[in-house]
Scaffold this motif. Structure first.
Motif, PDB file in Angstrom:
ATOM      1  N   VAL A  38      22.372  91.571  21.103  1.00 43.18           N
ATOM      2  CA  VAL A  38      21.069  91.242  20.512  1.00 43.18           C
ATOM      3  C   VAL A  38      21.245  90.423  19.234  1.00 43.18           C
ATOM      4  CG1 VAL A  38      19.017  92.224  19.439  1.00 43.18           C
ATOM      5  CG2 VAL A  38      19.900  93.208  21.545  1.00 43.18           C
ATOM      6  N   LEU A  39      22.179  90.831  18.381  1.00 44.85           N
ATOM      7  CA  LEU A  39      22.418  90.085  17.138  1.00 44.85           C
ATOM      8  C   LEU A  39      22.965  88.692  17.427  1.00 44.85           C
ATOM      9  CD1 LEU A  39      23.953  92.892  14.864  1.00 44.85           C
ATOM     10  CD2 LEU A  39      21.630  91.959  14.813  1.00 44.85           C
ATOM     11  N   PHE A  40      23.827  88.580  18.443  1.00 43.65           N
ATOM     12  CA  PHE A  40      24.355  87.263  18.818  1.00 43.65           C
ATOM     13  C   PHE A  40      23.226  86.341  19.246  1.00 43.65           C
ATOM     14  CE2 PHE A  40      26.008  84.243  21.912  1.00 43.65           C
ATOM     15  CZ  PHE A  40      27.110  83.722  21.253  1.00 43.65           C
ATOM     16  N   LYS A  41      22.290  86.873  20.059  1.00 48.74           N
ATOM     17  CA  LYS A  41      21.164  86.059  20.513  1.00 48.74           C
ATOM     18  C   LYS A  41      20.220  85.743  19.362  1.00 48.74           C
ATOM     19  CE  LYS A  41      18.734  84.214  23.889  1.00 48.74           C
ATOM     20  NZ  LYS A  41      19.239  83.080  24.705  1.00 48.74           N
ATOM     21  N   MET A  42      20.084  86.670  18.405  1.00 46.70           N
ATOM     22  CA  MET A  42      19.153  86.483  17.302  1.00 46.70           C
ATOM     23  C   MET A  42      19.636  85.419  16.329  1.00 46.70           C
ATOM     24  SD  MET A  42      17.841  89.313  14.550  1.00 46.70           S
ATOM     25  CE  MET A  42      17.293  90.394  15.871  1.00 46.70           C
ATOM     26  N   PHE A  43      20.928  85.453  15.996  1.00 46.53           N
ATOM     27  CA  PHE A  43      21.440  84.554  14.960  1.00 46.53           C
ATOM     28  C   PHE A  43      21.963  83.236  15.530  1.00 46.53           C
ATOM     29  CE2 PHE A  43      21.726  88.686  12.818  1.00 46.53           C
ATOM     30  CZ  PHE A  43      21.101  88.386  11.626  1.00 46.53           C
ATOM     31  N   LEU A  44      22.589  83.256  16.694  1.00 46.51           N
ATOM     32  CA  LEU A  44      23.148  82.030  17.261  1.00 46.51           C
ATOM     33  C   LEU A  44      22.242  81.419  18.317  1.00 46.51           C
ATOM     34  CD1 LEU A  44      26.967  82.851  17.564  1.00 46.51           C
ATOM     35  CD2 LEU A  44      25.791  81.526  15.814  1.00 46.51           C
ATOM     36  N   GLY A  45      21.559  82.267  19.085  1.00 44.48           N
ATOM     37  CA  GLY A  45      20.702  81.736  20.142  1.00 44.48           C
ATOM     38  C   GLY A  45      21.519  81.079  21.239  1.00 44.48           C
ATOM     39  N   SER A  46      21.145  79.883  21.622  1.00 43.42           N
ATOM     40  CA  SER A  46      21.881  79.132  22.646  1.00 43.42           C
ATOM     41  C   SER A  46      22.956  78.292  21.957  1.00 43.42           C
ATOM     42  CB  SER A  46      20.921  78.236  23.445  1.00 43.42           C
ATOM     43  OG  SER A  46      19.939  79.015  24.092  1.00 43.42           O
ATOM     44  N   ALA A  47      24.153  78.862  21.843  1.00 40.04           N
ATOM     45  CA  ALA A  47      25.251  78.177  21.151  1.00 40.04           C
ATOM     46  C   ALA A  47      25.874  77.127  22.063  1.00 40.04           C
ATOM     47  CB  ALA A  47      26.311  79.188  20.722  1.00 40.04           C
ATOM     48  N   ASN A  48      26.366  76.042  21.441  1.00 38.36           N
ATOM     49  CA  ASN A  48      27.071  75.020  22.209  1.00 38.36           C
ATOM     50  C   ASN A  48      28.536  75.414  22.362  1.00 38.36           C
ATOM     51  OD1 ASN A  48      28.252  74.432  19.688  1.00 38.36           O
ATOM     52  ND2 ASN A  48      26.731  72.843  19.265  1.00 38.36           N
ATOM     53  N   PHE A  49      29.327  74.525  22.957  1.00 38.46           N
ATOM     54  CA  PHE A  49      30.721  74.851  23.246  1.00 38.46           C
ATOM     55  C   PHE A  49      31.525  75.080  21.967  1.00 38.46           C
ATOM     56  CE2 PHE A  49      35.147  73.686  24.121  1.00 38.46           C
ATOM     57  CZ  PHE A  49      35.412  74.502  25.205  1.00 38.46           C
ATOM     58  N   GLY A  50      31.344  74.234  20.964  1.00 40.66           N
ATOM     59  CA  GLY A  50      32.095  74.383  19.722  1.00 40.66           C
ATOM     60  C   GLY A  50      31.744  75.664  18.983  1.00 40.66           C
ATOM     61  N   GLU A  51      30.457  75.992  18.926  1.00 38.27           N
ATOM     62  CA  GLU A  51      30.035  77.222  18.257  1.00 38.27           C
ATOM     63  C   GLU A  51      30.558  78.458  18.981  1.00 38.27           C
ATOM     64  OE1 GLU A  51      25.797  75.604  16.375  1.00 38.27           O
ATOM     65  OE2 GLU A  51      25.838  76.801  18.220  1.00 38.27           O
ATOM     66  N   ALA A  52      30.566  78.418  20.317  1.00 39.02           N
ATOM     67  CA  ALA A  52      31.085  79.558  21.075  1.00 39.02           C
ATOM     68  C   ALA A  52      32.586  79.736  20.844  1.00 39.02           C
ATOM     69  CB  ALA A  52      30.794  79.378  22.561  1.00 39.02           C
ATOM     70  N   ALA A  53      33.347  78.620  20.838  1.00 42.79           N
ATOM     71  CA  ALA A  53      34.789  78.709  20.582  1.00 42.79           C
ATOM     72  C   ALA A  53      35.076  79.202  19.167  1.00 42.79           C
ATOM     73  CB  ALA A  53      35.438  77.334  20.813  1.00 42.79           C
ATOM     74  N   TYR A  54      34.310  78.720  18.203  1.00 38.00           N
ATOM     75  CA  TYR A  54      34.479  79.169  16.818  1.00 38.00           C
ATOM     76  C   TYR A  54      34.157  80.655  16.684  1.00 38.00           C
ATOM     77  CZ  TYR A  54      33.708  79.540  11.779  1.00 38.00           C
ATOM     78  OH  TYR A  54      33.742  79.944  10.470  1.00 38.00           O
ATOM     79  N   PHE A  55      33.110  81.101  17.364  1.00 37.05           N
ATOM     80  CA  PHE A  55      32.725  82.505  17.280  1.00 37.05           C
ATOM     81  C   PHE A  55      33.792  83.406  17.898  1.00 37.05           C
ATOM     82  CE2 PHE A  55      30.676  86.236  19.149  1.00 37.05           C
ATOM     83  CZ  PHE A  55      30.099  86.793  18.011  1.00 37.05           C
ATOM     84  N   ILE A  56      34.341  83.012  19.058  1.00 38.56           N
ATOM     85  CA  ILE A  56      35.386  83.824  19.697  1.00 38.56           C
ATOM     86  C   ILE A  56      36.615  83.898  18.815  1.00 38.56           C
ATOM     87  CG2 ILE A  56      36.925  83.950  21.685  1.00 38.56           C
ATOM     88  CD1 ILE A  56      34.714  82.743  23.358  1.00 38.56           C
ATOM     89  N   SER A  57      36.991  82.784  18.167  1.00 42.18           N
ATOM     90  CA  SER A  57      38.142  82.789  17.257  1.00 42.18           C
ATOM     91  C   SER A  57      37.903  83.716  16.066  1.00 42.18           C
ATOM     92  CB  SER A  57      38.431  81.366  16.769  1.00 42.18           C
ATOM     93  OG  SER A  57      38.692  80.508  17.860  1.00 42.18           O
ATOM     94  N   ALA A  58      36.705  83.636  15.485  1.00 40.42           N
ATOM     95  CA  ALA A  58      36.382  84.517  14.357  1.00 40.42           C
ATOM     96  C   ALA A  58      36.366  85.979  14.787  1.00 40.42           C
ATOM     97  CB  ALA A  58      35.032  84.126  13.759  1.00 40.42           C
TER      98      ALA A  58
END
Length: 211
Positions: A38-58
């Motif tokens: 829920v928090l992922f959808k609330m703050f990031l929403g529909s993330a692109n490829f770069g945002e998803a890769a950055y989030f997984i790394s973090a």
């Protein structure tokens, strides 16, 4: 509904000391996972490829710093005891870690590259897939309670596939059914009044229908 299915699974195995701890950990894991999504959808929403890769790394860096220290703390506080590192099932541990990494990459990156519905359906199929593996490989006998628990968990996953405005769509659909039913009742009343009026005229009397 997923948490209810987890508790029913534990009930099928029989409640005892280790089972209660496992149920508590499973319920806590399901609750925190739901909060995370829920928090992922609330703050990031529909993330692109770069945002998803950055989030997984973090996320991996966060787990390395905070989660990896938990077994060490449990060992030095004498909560857990390790006989030797050679006795640990490293094959299973590395296999689970690799599969978990692949799952996170496929879920987070797959939503960007493909369709969220496809990823959700794949997640739903994991529940009966695990049940099939338990049935074929481990020869687990599925009782009525287990089957009901598996069904409830799958229904809980399917409910997440509903559109965001499913409640409003359902209410509009119910209102349309009510309006259609009222129109049919009005037509039936009109037809019956016309039929009564025609019979009255045939008998030489005039009948005024009451509203």
């Amino acid at each position: 509904m997923a948490i209810t299915g987890i508790v029913m699974m534990a009930y099928a195995d029989g409640f005892h000391g280790d089972s209660i701890i496992g149920v508590a950990l499973a319920v806590g894991s399901a609750s925190t996972s739901a909060l995370y999504k829920v928090l992922f959808k609330m703050f990031l929403g529909s993330a692109n490829f770069g945002e998803a890769a950055y989030f997984i790394s973090a996320l991996g860096f966060f787990n390395l710093i905070f989660i990896s220290s938990a077994p060490v703390i449990l060992y030095f506080t004498k909560v857990e005891y390790w006989s030797s590192f050679a006795a640990l099932p490293w094959g299973y541990l590395c296999g689970v870690a690799g599969l978990w990494l692949a799952f996170n990459i496929l879920v987070n990156v797959g939503v960007v590259l493909t369709y969220p519905l496809l990823i959700s359906i794949g997640t739903v199929l994991s529940v009966p897939g695990n049940a099939a593996v338990d049935l074929l490989k481990h020869e687990v006998i599925f009782s009525v309670v287990r089957l009901a628990a598996t069904t409830i968990i799958c229904i809980g996953f399917l409910l997440m596939l509903l559109p965001e405005e499913w409640d409003e769509i359902t209410l509009r659909f119910i209102n349309r059914l009510k309006e259609k039913k009222n129109e049919e009742q009005t037509e039936d009343v009109t037809e019956s009044s016309v039929h009564i009026r025609s019979r009255s005229r045939a008998n030489g009397t005039v009948s005024i229908p009451l509203a």
